[in-house]
Design a protein around this motif. Sequence first.
Motif, PDB file in Angstrom:
ATOM      1  N   PRO A  23      36.856  43.098  39.786  1.00 35.35           N
ATOM      2  CA  PRO A  23      35.867  42.212  40.397  1.00 35.35           C
ATOM      3  C   PRO A  23      34.993  42.956  41.412  1.00 35.35           C
ATOM      4  O   PRO A  23      35.492  43.729  42.229  1.00 35.35           O
ATOM      5  CB  PRO A  23      36.717  41.151  41.101  1.00 35.35           C
ATOM      6  CG  PRO A  23      38.006  41.142  40.336  1.00 35.35           C
ATOM      7  CD  PRO A  23      38.219  42.585  39.931  1.00 35.35           C
ATOM      8  N   GLY A  24      33.678  42.727  41.300  1.00 36.42           N
ATOM      9  CA  GLY A  24      32.728  43.356  42.216  1.00 36.42           C
ATOM     10  C   GLY A  24      32.061  44.595  41.661  1.00 36.42           C
ATOM     11  O   GLY A  24      31.049  45.044  42.192  1.00 36.42           O
ATOM     12  N   VAL A  25      32.636  45.169  40.586  1.00 41.21           N
ATOM     13  CA  VAL A  25      32.018  46.346  39.971  1.00 41.21           C
ATOM     14  C   VAL A  25      30.852  45.879  39.108  1.00 41.21           C
ATOM     15  O   VAL A  25      31.009  45.024  38.246  1.00 41.21           O
ATOM     16  CB  VAL A  25      33.030  47.166  39.147  1.00 41.21           C
ATOM     17  CG1 VAL A  25      32.339  48.283  38.376  1.00 41.21           C
ATOM     18  CG2 VAL A  25      34.109  47.741  40.054  1.00 41.21           C
ATOM     19  N   TYR A  42      29.240  51.526  40.824  1.00 41.63           N
ATOM     20  CA  TYR A  42      28.305  50.696  41.585  1.00 41.63           C
ATOM     21  C   TYR A  42      28.939  49.332  41.828  1.00 41.63           C
ATOM     22  O   TYR A  42      29.424  48.692  40.893  1.00 41.63           O
ATOM     23  CB  TYR A  42      27.000  50.526  40.808  1.00 41.63           C
ATOM     24  CG  TYR A  42      26.289  51.830  40.563  1.00 41.63           C
ATOM     25  CD1 TYR A  42      25.544  52.444  41.568  1.00 41.63           C
ATOM     26  CD2 TYR A  42      26.370  52.464  39.323  1.00 41.63           C
ATOM     27  CE1 TYR A  42      24.904  53.656  41.345  1.00 41.63           C
ATOM     28  CE2 TYR A  42      25.722  53.672  39.090  1.00 41.63           C
ATOM     29  CZ  TYR A  42      24.993  54.254  40.116  1.00 41.63           C
ATOM     30  OH  TYR A  42      24.354  55.446  39.884  1.00 41.63           O
ATOM     31  N   VAL A  43      28.940  48.907  43.099  1.00 37.94           N
ATOM     32  CA  VAL A  43      29.547  47.627  43.468  1.00 37.94           C
ATOM     33  C   VAL A  43      28.543  46.786  44.247  1.00 37.94           C
ATOM     34  O   VAL A  43      27.646  47.310  44.902  1.00 37.94           O
ATOM     35  CB  VAL A  43      30.833  47.826  44.295  1.00 37.94           C
ATOM     36  CG1 VAL A  43      31.855  48.651  43.517  1.00 37.94           C
ATOM     37  CG2 VAL A  43      30.563  48.476  45.635  1.00 37.94           C
ATOM     38  N   SER A  44      28.708  45.465  44.161  1.00 32.96           N
ATOM     39  CA  SER A  44      27.807  44.577  44.877  1.00 32.96           C
ATOM     40  C   SER A  44      28.090  44.603  46.373  1.00 32.96           C
ATOM     41  O   SER A  44      27.159  44.566  47.184  1.00 32.96           O
ATOM     42  CB  SER A  44      27.908  43.152  44.326  1.00 32.96           C
ATOM     43  OG  SER A  44      29.251  42.720  44.299  1.00 32.96           O
ATOM     44  N   LEU A  50      38.421  46.198  45.362  1.00 34.74           N
ATOM     45  CA  LEU A  50      37.933  47.547  45.050  1.00 34.74           C
ATOM     46  C   LEU A  50      38.943  48.635  45.382  1.00 34.74           C
ATOM     47  O   LEU A  50      38.746  49.787  45.008  1.00 34.74           O
ATOM     48  CB  LEU A  50      36.603  47.803  45.757  1.00 34.74           C
ATOM     49  CG  LEU A  50      35.465  46.898  45.282  1.00 34.74           C
ATOM     50  CD1 LEU A  50      34.209  47.161  46.086  1.00 34.74           C
ATOM     51  CD2 LEU A  50      35.209  47.089  43.798  1.00 34.74           C
ATOM     52  N   GLU A  51      40.037  48.270  46.023  1.00 37.30           N
ATOM     53  CA  GLU A  51      41.111  49.243  46.241  1.00 37.30           C
ATOM     54  C   GLU A  51      41.691  49.700  44.907  1.00 37.30           C
ATOM     55  O   GLU A  51      42.337  50.740  44.835  1.00 37.30           O
ATOM     56  CB  GLU A  51      42.203  48.647  47.129  1.00 37.30           C
ATOM     57  CG  GLU A  51      41.745  48.440  48.562  1.00 37.30           C
ATOM     58  CD  GLU A  51      42.826  47.850  49.439  1.00 37.30           C
ATOM     59  OE1 GLU A  51      44.016  47.887  49.047  1.00 37.30           O
ATOM     60  OE2 GLU A  51      42.482  47.368  50.514  1.00 37.30           O
ATOM     61  N   ARG A  52      41.430  48.939  43.855  1.00 39.20           N
ATOM     62  CA  ARG A  52      41.898  49.304  42.506  1.00 39.20           C
ATOM     63  C   ARG A  52      41.077  50.442  41.904  1.00 39.20           C
ATOM     64  O   ARG A  52      41.494  51.043  40.906  1.00 39.20           O
ATOM     65  CB  ARG A  52      41.846  48.081  41.602  1.00 39.20           C
ATOM     66  CG  ARG A  52      42.836  47.013  42.024  1.00 39.20           C
ATOM     67  CD  ARG A  52      42.725  45.704  41.269  1.00 39.20           C
ATOM     68  NE  ARG A  52      42.389  45.807  39.867  1.00 39.20           N
ATOM     69  CZ  ARG A  52      41.904  44.791  39.163  1.00 39.20           C
ATOM     70  NH1 ARG A  52      41.699  43.615  39.720  1.00 39.20           N
ATOM     71  NH2 ARG A  52      41.612  44.947  37.876  1.00 39.20           N
TER      72      ARG A  52
END
Length: 75
Positions: A23-25, A42-44, A50-52
């Motif tokens: 999620p977020g990518v 790239y992330v929003s 995003l720790e993943r």
Amino acid sequence: MRVPDRPIEKVLEDHTPELMAIPGVEGTGQGESGGRAVIVVYVSRRTPELERVPDSIEGFAVDVRVIGDVRPLGR
């Protein structure tokens, strides 16, 4: 960090689906940092999910870049 044994294009192709599932990518790409090829994610925005995103993939460093919300042009 280990030395990559496959071209970054192939590594990116193989790992993009799992990165995009986080999620977020918003996207992935190839970049450069310090004269070395890196995988760019790239992330929003920065979120706990995003720790993943790993620090490296198959010997290539991963660079997380915040780009904000992504929307289609004209909307």
